[in-house]
Design a protein around this motif. Structure first.
Motif, mmCIF file in Angstrom:
data_model
loop_
_atom_site.group_PDB
_atom_site.id
_atom_site.type_symbol
_atom_site.label_atom_id
_atom_site.label_comp_id
_atom_site.label_asym_id
_atom_site.label_seq_id
_atom_site.Cartn_x
_atom_site.Cartn_y
_atom_site.Cartn_z
ATOM 1 N N ASP A 123 3.604 -6.354 4.664
ATOM 2 C CA ASP A 123 3.085 -5.282 5.519
ATOM 3 C C ASP A 123 2.836 -5.817 6.926
ATOM 4 O O ASP A 123 1.926 -5.392 7.616
ATOM 5 C CB ASP A 123 1.783 -4.739 4.898
ATOM 6 C CG ASP A 123 1.335 -3.433 5.547
ATOM 7 O OD1 ASP A 123 2.207 -2.663 5.994
ATOM 8 O OD2 ASP A 123 0.114 -3.200 5.629
ATOM 9 N N HIS A 159 0.819 -1.219 0.000
ATOM 10 C CA HIS A 159 0.000 0.000 0.000
ATOM 11 C C HIS A 159 0.845 1.258 0.000
ATOM 12 O O HIS A 159 1.964 1.282 0.536
ATOM 13 C CB HIS A 159 -1.020 0.000 1.142
ATOM 14 C CG HIS A 159 -0.443 0.102 2.519
ATOM 15 N ND1 HIS A 159 -0.220 1.305 3.140
ATOM 16 C CD2 HIS A 159 -0.049 -0.842 3.407
ATOM 17 C CE1 HIS A 159 0.279 1.086 4.353
ATOM 18 N NE2 HIS A 159 0.390 -0.203 4.538
ATOM 19 N N ASP A 183 6.523 1.374 6.171
ATOM 20 C CA ASP A 183 5.088 1.036 6.115
ATOM 21 C C ASP A 183 4.366 1.942 5.130
ATOM 22 O O ASP A 183 3.856 2.958 5.510
ATOM 23 C CB ASP A 183 4.497 1.157 7.520
ATOM 24 C CG ASP A 183 3.024 0.837 7.570
ATOM 25 O OD1 ASP A 183 2.512 0.216 6.621
ATOM 26 O OD2 ASP A 183 2.371 1.225 8.547
ATOM 27 N N ASP A 184 4.248 1.622 3.903
ATOM 28 C CA ASP A 184 4.604 0.359 3.297
ATOM 29 C C ASP A 184 5.211 0.648 1.918
ATOM 30 O O ASP A 184 5.236 -0.195 1.051
ATOM 31 C CB ASP A 184 3.324 -0.495 3.192
ATOM 32 C CG ASP A 184 3.594 -1.965 2.862
ATOM 33 O OD1 ASP A 184 4.530 -2.537 3.419
ATOM 34 O OD2 ASP A 184 2.874 -2.488 2.009
ATOM 35 N N GLU A 234 -5.019 1.350 3.058
ATOM 36 C CA GLU A 234 -4.820 0.349 4.112
ATOM 37 C C GLU A 234 -4.959 0.958 5.499
ATOM 38 O O GLU A 234 -5.521 0.355 6.398
ATOM 39 C CB GLU A 234 -3.428 -0.287 3.969
ATOM 40 C CG GLU A 234 -3.218 -1.499 4.873
ATOM 41 C CD GLU A 234 -2.764 -1.151 6.284
ATOM 42 O OE1 GLU A 234 -2.986 -1.965 7.185
ATOM 43 O OE2 GLU A 234 -2.192 -0.069 6.499
ATOM 44 N N GLU A 235 -4.436 2.171 5.665
ATOM 45 C CA GLU A 235 -4.360 2.752 7.010
ATOM 46 C C GLU A 235 -5.713 3.204 7.540
ATOM 47 O O GLU A 235 -5.876 3.414 8.741
ATOM 48 C CB GLU A 235 -3.385 3.950 7.018
ATOM 49 C CG GLU A 235 -1.955 3.592 6.608
ATOM 50 C CD GLU A 235 -1.234 2.709 7.630
ATOM 51 O OE1 GLU A 235 -1.835 2.380 8.672
ATOM 52 O OE2 GLU A 235 -0.081 2.349 7.364
HETATM 53 ZN ZN ZN Z 1 0.924 -0.899 6.509
#
Ligand code: ZN
Length: 456
Positions: free
Chosen positions: A173, A83, A114-115, A148-149
């Motif tokens: 991840d 991501h 990340d990431d 994603e977050e």
């Molecule tokens: Zn992540």
């Protein structure tokens, strides 16, 4: 050229691309035309897709919700899921969080670990497989996530709009060696109203900040006669503080915060508070509500009193965290967060929790369920990843189960694999996030080999 040589040959480009990516502040922002997660996220997706095209890979933008690039031929497809969105930078940085500065062998910046780091590594790993001219019987697709977050809506969109699902895959991840089990996670919000009369009443009660955090503080304002307040002030129970107020007393409880995935490592301040309050002569259903909470939740972390205790070999016990409580003189509302073992189902625990609360006059107001993930150690996917990891690092390789959830849950047949090595300092979501250049390249090598082994 071997695959390893092909990856190494791309190091400079990989670093430059990662720096460019870090310089785009891809934090979620309100949606705009063509930017479902805000303009920064969109720019970062465009950048990754342009880079992929520049490398001669097929690249597709799926309505700016997610993207993918692909190499190879074959009916079946294996996926790597990364991501490009990041969490906000926050305070406390000694570097520019969006500078992508390389210092002392480390790339600094939000997203470096990340990431974006692992995702860009996967992009060049894919190019290296092509460079090395390796024959494949499955296509390899790098999925470029953008949300994603903040909820993984990107992959929901991908799945809902005909995005092809992989026969196997991994997301860099999480951490090494392999996370092949993630507990099912349930959040339930309950509400109950009550009538109160009499000399001792709840005026306000509450504590906790989120369902997945063990509350460290809780407090209750109680209306009561001054004698009662004095009595409580004279001899407060352990880890309780009592002070006088204009119409009664304030009772504060102290706990120990912990992540909701391991509540047994904390002490629940809400549980401590309601246990103490059972000693008050609260009238009618307010008293009943407090007693119920003290008995069925209290400071317990395994759901046993609710009739929901479960356990399995692979992932251990069900864990339960009472995360928040908010109430006044007429009602209260609370959240519980519980995580059930990977070989069990929602049906094994959810209905019991719900029934216990409903039996005590509570109503379920909201429920969110993320099913568990479990891909057995004997599967081709887990076996292959473990073998690649062991060969590339020389380290012991055993899969593990966790109580938290990773991006792997967003796409079927996917497990978390990397990018963090055992013992690494973890700076994700913190100031001065970084990835070491050598570990970034180690990741690129592992990802390339894993892609190839899964697709050959
Ligand atoms: Zn992540």
């Amino acid at each position: 050229m071997t695959l390893q040589e092909a990856v190494s040959a791309r190091q400079e480009e990989l670093l430059r691309t990662l720096q460019e990516s870090i310089r785009i502040r891809s934090v979620q922002a309100p949606a705009e035309e063509g930017c479902p997660y805000g303009p920064g996220v969109r720019r970062c997706l465009d950048h990754a897709l342009e880079t992929a095209r520049g490398l001669g890979l097929k690249a597709v933008d799926m309505d700016h919700q997610a993207g993918w690039c692909e190499y190879g031929e074959g009916e079946e497809m294996v996926a790597v899921l990364g991501h490009l969105d990041v969490v906000p930078e926050g305070d406390g940085w000694s570097f520019d969080p969006f500078g992508g500065e390389i210092r002392d062998g480390k790339v600094f910046g939000r997203g470096s670990m990340d990431d974006k780091g692992p995702t860009v590594a996967a992009l060049y790993a894919l190019a290296a497989i092509r460079d090395a001219g390796l024959p494949l019987r499955r296509r390899i697709r790098l999925l470029l996530g953008t949300n994603e977050e903040t909820g993984s809506q990107d992959m929901k969109y991908y799945r809902a709009h005909g995005g092809e699902l992989p026969v196997m895959g991994f997301t860099p991840d999480g951490e090494y060696p392999v996370i092949n089990g993630e507990k099912g996670i349930v959040n339930m919000t309950f509400r109950r109203t009550y009538a109160q009369s009499g000399a001792v009443r709840i005026k306000r009660i509450g504590g906790g900040s989120a369902p997945n955090v063990v509350p460290a503080h809780a407090r209750a304002e109680i209306v009561c006669p001054p004698e009662l307040a004095e009595q409580w002030m004279a001899a407060p129970a352990e880890k309780l503080r009592v002070s006088e107020t204009a119409d009664g007393m304030l009772v504060e409880a102290e706990g120990v915060s912990a992540h909701g995935a391991s509540p047994q490592e904390g002490e629940n301040a809400l549980g401590r508070l309601v246990r103490a309050l059972t000693a008050l002569p609260l009238a009618e259903d307010a008293g009943a509500a407090v007693c119920f909470l003290a008995e069925k939740l209290g400071m317990e972390t395994d759901g046993a009193a609710l009739g929901a205790a479960l356990r399995d070999e692979v992932s251990g016990p069900l864990t339960l965290n009472w995360g928040t409580l908010e109430g006044d003189d007429t009602s209260l509302s609370l959240t519980v967060n519980f995580r059930y073992p990977v070989t069990k189902t929602y049906e094994d625990c959810g209905p019991a929790v719900r029934a216990a609360f409903e039996g005590a006059g509570f109503t379920l107001e909201r429920e969110v369920h993320k099913p568990c993930l479990y891909i057995p150690q004997s599967s081709e996917l887990v076996q292959t990843l473990l073998r690649v990891y062991a060969e590339k690092t020389g380290l012991p390789a055993a899969p593990k189960s966790i109580g938290g959830g990773t991006y792997a849950k967003a796409i079927p047949n996917v497990v978390a694999f990397g990018p963090i090595f055992p013992g690494d300092e973890v700076r994700e979501h913190k100031p001065d996030e970084f990835i070491e250049v050598d570990k970034l390249m180690k990741n690129a090598q592992i990802i390339a080999e894993a892609m190839y082994q899964l697709a050959k």
